[in-house]
Enzyme design. Structure first.
Site, PDB file in Angstrom:
ATOM      1  N   CYS A   7       0.861  -1.183   0.000  1.00 29.08           N
ATOM      2  CA  CYS A   7       0.000   0.000   0.000  1.00 29.08           C
ATOM      3  C   CYS A   7       0.896   1.231   0.000  1.00 29.08           C
ATOM      4  CB  CYS A   7      -0.991  -0.023   1.168  1.00 29.08           C
ATOM      5  SG  CYS A   7      -0.283   0.181   2.807  1.00 29.08           S
ATOM      6  N   ARG A  13      -3.418  -0.605   5.259  1.00 26.90           N
ATOM      7  CA  ARG A  13      -3.943  -1.707   4.460  1.00 26.90           C
ATOM      8  C   ARG A  13      -3.017  -2.907   4.374  1.00 26.90           C
ATOM      9  NH1 ARG A  13      -5.384   2.013  -0.576  1.00 26.90           N
ATOM     10  NH2 ARG A  13      -3.612   3.140   0.316  1.00 26.90           N
ATOM     11  N   ASP A 121      -8.083   3.805   0.934  1.00 19.68           N
ATOM     12  CA  ASP A 121      -7.178   4.200   2.005  1.00 19.68           C
ATOM     13  C   ASP A 121      -8.003   4.779   3.154  1.00 19.68           C
ATOM     14  OD1 ASP A 121      -5.182   5.129   3.658  1.00 19.68           O
ATOM     15  OD2 ASP A 121      -4.131   6.241   2.091  1.00 19.68           O
TER      16      ASP A 121
END
Length: 154
Positions: A7, A13, A121
């Site tokens: 990520c 994440r 996100d």
């Protein structure tokens, strides 16, 4: 199989995906290497974002021991499968992967019904965003586990 989740900063994440996948693999009695990395190194050495830790802990995953690190060119040789959390990550990873042999793909392509979608996100959002991300990551990890069991990634 060696799998890397990627990520932006490796604090929301990708560490969540790493922890969930480790739990899924352990429960299935499978031994595959998993790790996480970020395209940016501004959080290198830091633990995951506190809201990510809390959301994961509420479902039995422990992110606290994990530390952020930046994606390196060597990762494209070290890992068999590098999975991007969103299309922006995927495009950048494809540009960086020219020297490596690892296969690059989009994480949610392993989640039936979510193919081609991004894991958003949650960094600037509220706890509901982290819960939603965890739902998506659990679905992606379940699909990835199925692909591993079925030998589709060999």
């Amino acid at each position: 199989m060696r799998i890397l989740f990627v990520c932006t900063g490796n604090i929301c994440r990708s560490p969540t995906a790493e922890a969930v996948m480790r739990a899924r693999l352990a429960a299935a009695g499978l031994d595959h290497e998993v790790d996480g990395a970020g395209l940016q190194g501004f959080h290198a050495g830091e633990p995951p974002h506190p809201p990510a830790i809390r959301a994961a802990a509420s479902r039995g995953y422990d992110l606290r021991p994990l530390r952020a690190r930046k994606l390196e060119r060597a990762d494209f040789r070290r890992f068999d499968l590098l999975l991007a959390m969103d299309h922006g990550h995927l495009a950048r990873m494809r540009r960086l992967s020219a020297a490596g042999s690892g296969r690059v793909g989009l994480f949610l392509d392993f989640a039936p019904g979510l193919e081609g979608q991004d894991v958003p996100d949650p960094y600037y959002g509220d706890s509901a965003g982290f819960e939603h991300v965890l739902d998506l990551i659990e679905a992606g990890c379940d699909g990835l586990l199925t692909a591993l069991r079925d030998g589709r990634l060999g």
